[in-house]
Design a protein around this motif. Structure first.
Motif, mmCIF file in Angstrom:
data_model
loop_
_atom_site.group_PDB
_atom_site.id
_atom_site.type_symbol
_atom_site.label_atom_id
_atom_site.label_comp_id
_atom_site.label_asym_id
_atom_site.label_seq_id
_atom_site.Cartn_x
_atom_site.Cartn_y
_atom_site.Cartn_z
ATOM 1 N N UNK A 350 1.037 -1.566 0.243
ATOM 2 C CA UNK A 350 0.203 0.255 -0.211
ATOM 3 C C UNK A 350 0.739 1.278 -0.115
ATOM 4 N N UNK A 351 0.914 1.983 -0.680
ATOM 5 C CA UNK A 351 1.947 3.680 -1.266
ATOM 6 C C UNK A 351 1.142 4.237 -0.311
ATOM 7 N N UNK A 361 17.313 2.927 2.778
ATOM 8 C CA UNK A 361 18.649 4.248 2.021
ATOM 9 C C UNK A 361 18.149 5.603 2.284
ATOM 10 N N UNK A 362 16.837 5.969 3.984
ATOM 11 C CA UNK A 362 16.827 6.707 4.099
ATOM 12 C C UNK A 362 16.925 6.812 5.509
ATOM 13 N N UNK A 363 15.915 5.502 6.220
ATOM 14 C CA UNK A 363 16.191 5.481 7.575
ATOM 15 C C UNK A 363 17.653 4.879 8.648
ATOM 16 N N UNK A 418 15.271 0.109 -2.888
ATOM 17 C CA UNK A 418 15.639 -0.459 -4.269
ATOM 18 C C UNK A 418 16.223 -1.654 -4.443
ATOM 19 N N UNK A 419 16.560 -1.955 -2.690
ATOM 20 C CA UNK A 419 16.446 -4.513 -2.962
ATOM 21 C C UNK A 419 15.107 -5.004 -3.096
ATOM 22 N N UNK A 420 14.712 -4.325 -2.474
ATOM 23 C CA UNK A 420 13.739 -5.346 -2.433
ATOM 24 C C UNK A 420 13.313 -5.630 -2.237
ATOM 25 N N UNK A 421 13.100 -6.095 -4.338
ATOM 26 C CA UNK A 421 12.652 -7.698 -4.964
ATOM 27 C C UNK A 421 13.862 -8.608 -4.396
ATOM 28 N N UNK A 422 14.979 -8.272 -4.686
ATOM 29 C CA UNK A 422 15.475 -8.929 -4.262
ATOM 30 C C UNK A 422 15.710 -9.655 -3.070
ATOM 31 N N UNK A 423 15.779 -8.684 -1.648
ATOM 32 C CA UNK A 423 15.713 -9.404 -0.706
ATOM 33 C C UNK A 423 14.098 -10.046 -0.103
ATOM 34 N N UNK A 440 10.210 -2.091 -9.244
ATOM 35 C CA UNK A 440 10.925 -1.975 -10.460
ATOM 36 C C UNK A 440 10.036 0.019 -10.125
ATOM 37 N N UNK A 441 8.969 -0.699 -10.754
ATOM 38 C CA UNK A 441 7.744 0.821 -10.393
ATOM 39 C C UNK A 441 7.418 1.488 -9.605
ATOM 40 N N UNK A 442 8.449 0.791 -8.286
ATOM 41 C CA UNK A 442 7.290 1.526 -6.743
ATOM 42 C C UNK A 442 8.600 1.808 -5.993
ATOM 43 N N UNK A 443 9.666 1.233 -6.459
ATOM 44 C CA UNK A 443 10.491 1.478 -5.435
ATOM 45 C C UNK A 443 11.574 2.580 -4.975
ATOM 46 N N UNK A 444 11.556 3.182 -3.369
ATOM 47 C CA UNK A 444 12.077 3.925 -3.189
ATOM 48 C C UNK A 444 10.864 5.182 -2.623
ATOM 49 N N UNK A 445 9.100 4.031 -2.668
ATOM 50 C CA UNK A 445 8.121 4.504 -1.918
ATOM 51 C C UNK A 445 8.075 4.712 -0.807
#
Length: 613
Positions: A350-351, A361-363, A418-423, A440-445
């Motif tokens: 859920x975005x 990457x941020x936290x 950014x590596x959520x799919x790999x995880x 891929x289309x929602x990375x960084x959200x």
């Protein structure tokens, strides 16, 4: 930091193993091994239950604890490193199931990856640290099935409480003030249990569930309606506390009646010639086959995969299968049958429009490291599991079981790194191409997800030997969604659709602009998006184990064809041989299995002590 983790894990593992080998050589040269390897009890497996059993028995008797792995890697104490630790061979057995037909269809070769902790502490070195006891009816059912009132919830409560050290925010306030009913909690046990110091998006989760008529409450006290709460963790000062930390490490140097032999792979139980009386075990350590003798009992606590494997190699199991492998039969029992697990799927992501989820990457930054090291707080102090809720399905209501929730929905507030799919691919053996297209289309959200499962499944799997060679891992067939009535998949899809409705319609989530990602799961994109058929496809493709393996040496009445151990956990048809771990569960509990496994360790140890004192 993430890239260097595999090297740090390997460095520690081989350093610990080398040190253990040198100690082994030293002891071999300076002692009469035949004398030193005589103990009152041998406990096989230093995991969640085995640690408890070895600790309790060694107060009164000499105990040898044999563990296939070594000391937990120091990095495992950091809860936030959970996903980085799982699937690494130095800390994880990484079992693969046989290919599935009705589930795991998006997994490589349709095989589910079963992560299981490798080392002292067992899966408590890797799990989400979730401590939930379960519903009273879970255990009352065990009592009914075994015809033994000692397994009723009210009689097991003291064994849950014995090891519990409950504390709410005591590390950051001057006093210890439990916020729960002391009738159901202990503050003085060895295992610290507490809610986390931070709970990203849990307030919104609990508000949303209240809107859906699921009230906040104490999941470790009796409950008879749908309930939700922040996850209780087994941790102290933000650090993970494993069963090894709590029950073994604290006593090892001062209790000389307890001997721990690391890197010891048990092959089989040794029986007195011509009888079914257990007198010891044969095991491999540093390339040599050794024998240890027990004057009182051999206790198997190697878990729902390791324990049945050892029994089968010892000649305890289905007669036809053992004869096929030319293993002499000691007892014809349904070992490896009744395999159970919780299986579900992610509902989401859920975005959301506010930066309140956890984005690595941020936290995960210098400040987060400082918070963890100095105060035991911050994002490194929490695992993937953040909030838990238990619901009642229409199936349960129709069966008159409205007071016994049967759907579990957990919430994780991890954003899309950014590596959520790999995880996810590494964690669940999912196909990398599918996960890349999905993520891929929602990375960084910023985002959150639910993971939903039917917590009282009908499906039963089976575990068998691949060969008579102890080196070969067993064949594991969970048969997810394989029940004849197809009840498991129906209830799972009902839970998914309810989670979707809450995620998009609860006011708490609407304020965040929550909406389901518009990207359909790739193998299901040919089906109408968001339809019931679509969600059934997702459940069968995107099939996720919750790592709650149990039931493979089922407890029950002695005259039942489904029983391996009696209600005192003694292996039927043998003498001086018990099983004390999650594999004895006749029916899986309707929540995470960690707390129940610890209780089994306490209850089983008490049976043993009362038998011999």
């Amino acid at each position: 930091m993430m890239n260097v983790i595999p090297y740090l894990l390997a460095l520690f593992f081989y350093t610990d193993k080398s040190q253990s080998y040198n100690e082994h050589l030293s002891h071999t040269d300076n002692r009469k091994r035949s004398k030193d390897l005589q103990y009152d009890f041998i406990v096989v497996g230093g995991g969640s239950a085995g640690s408890v059993v070895a600790s309790r028995l060694s107060k009164h008797f000499s105990v040898l604890l044999l563990e296939r792995g070594g000391v937990p890697n120091p990095l495992t104490v950091v809860p936030g490193m959970e996903l980085a630790m799982i699937s690494k061979p130095e800390v994880d057995y990484r079992y693969l199931t046989v290919p599935q037909n009705s589930s795991c269809l998006a997994c490589n070769n349709r095989q589910s990856l079963w992560n299981s902790g490798f080392g002292l502490g067992g899966s408590s070195i890797l799990n989400g640290m979730v401590y939930i006891r379960g519903h009273p009816f879970d255990y009352d059912l065990w009592s009914y099935f075994t015809n033994d009132v000692r397994w009723k919830y009210k009689n097991l409560l003291p064994y849950f409480m014995r090891s519990e050290g409950y504390c709410d925010n005591c590390e950051h306030t001057k006093g210890i003030t439990p916020s729960v009913n002391p009738k159901f909690h202990n503050v003085e046990g060895e295992l610290p249990i507490r809610p986390p110091s931070i709970s990203p998006m849990v307030p919104e989760f609990l508000e949303a569930l209240e809107w859906a008529s699921v009230q906040k409450g104490d999941m470790n006290a009796p409950y008879y309606k749908p309930i939700a709460d922040v996850t209780s963790y087994s941790q102290k000062f933000g650090r993970r506390v494993t069963s090894y930390n709590a029950f073994i490490d604290t006593i090892l140097k001062k209790r000389h009646t307890l001997k721990v032999a690391k890197y010891s792979r048990v092959i089989r139980v040794i029986f007195e010639p011509g009888t079914t009386t257990a007198i010891g075990v044969k095991y491999e350590r540093f390339g040599k086959i050794e024998v240890a003798k027990a004057s009182k009992e051999v206790i198997l606590s190697a878990g729902a995969i390791g324990t049945p494997k050892i029994l089968l190699l010892s000649g305890v199991g289905p007669e036809a299968e053992l004869k096929q492998l030319k293993i002499p039969v000691r007892a014809n029992l349904p070992v490896g049958r009744n395999l159970q697990d919780h299986v579900g799927t992610f509902v989401g992501p859920f975005l959301i429009d506010k930066p309140i989820s956890i984005l690595p990457e941020r936290d995960y930054n210098d400040d987060a490291v400082y918070q963890f090291l100095k105060n035991g707080t911050g994002p490194f102090s929490i695992t993937f599991a953040r909030g838990i809720s238990l619901w009642t399905s229409t199936r349960a209501l129709g069966a008159g079981e409205g007071k016994w929730p049967d759907i579990q929905a957990g919430m994780t507030s991890n954003g899309i790194s950014q590596n959520f799919d790999q995880v996810l691919s590494e964690l669940y053996n999912l196909r990398a191409d599918i996960m890349k297209e999905f993520i891929d289309p929602i990375k960084g959200r910023d985002a959150f997800s639910f993971i939903v499962d039917y917590s009282r499944p009908r499906s039963r799997g089976v575990l068998k030997l691949a060969s008579a060679n102890y080196v070969d891992e067993p064949l594991i067939d969970p048969r997810y969604y394989g029940d004849a009535e197809q009840e498991d998949i129906r209830v799972t899809v009902e839970g998914i659709e309810r989670a979707l409705y809450i995620g998009e319609n609860a006011p708490a989530y609407k304020r965040l602009g929550a909406r389901l990602s518009p990207i359909p799961f790739p193998p299901c994109k040919h089906i109408l998006f968001r339809s019931t058929k679509y969600w059934e496809c997702v459940a069968r493709q995107y099939t996720l184990t919750l790592h709650h393996f149990c039931g493979t040496t089922s407890m029950g009445p002695v005259d039942s064809p489904h029983t391996v151990v009696d209600s005192k956990l003694r292996v039927i048809g043998t003498k001086r041989l018990r099983v004390i771990d999650a594999s004895i569960m006749p029916f899986i509990v309707s929540v995470n299995t960690y707390a129940a496994t610890l209780m089994i360790g306490e209850r089983g140890a008490d049976f043993v002590i009362k038998s011999w004192l």
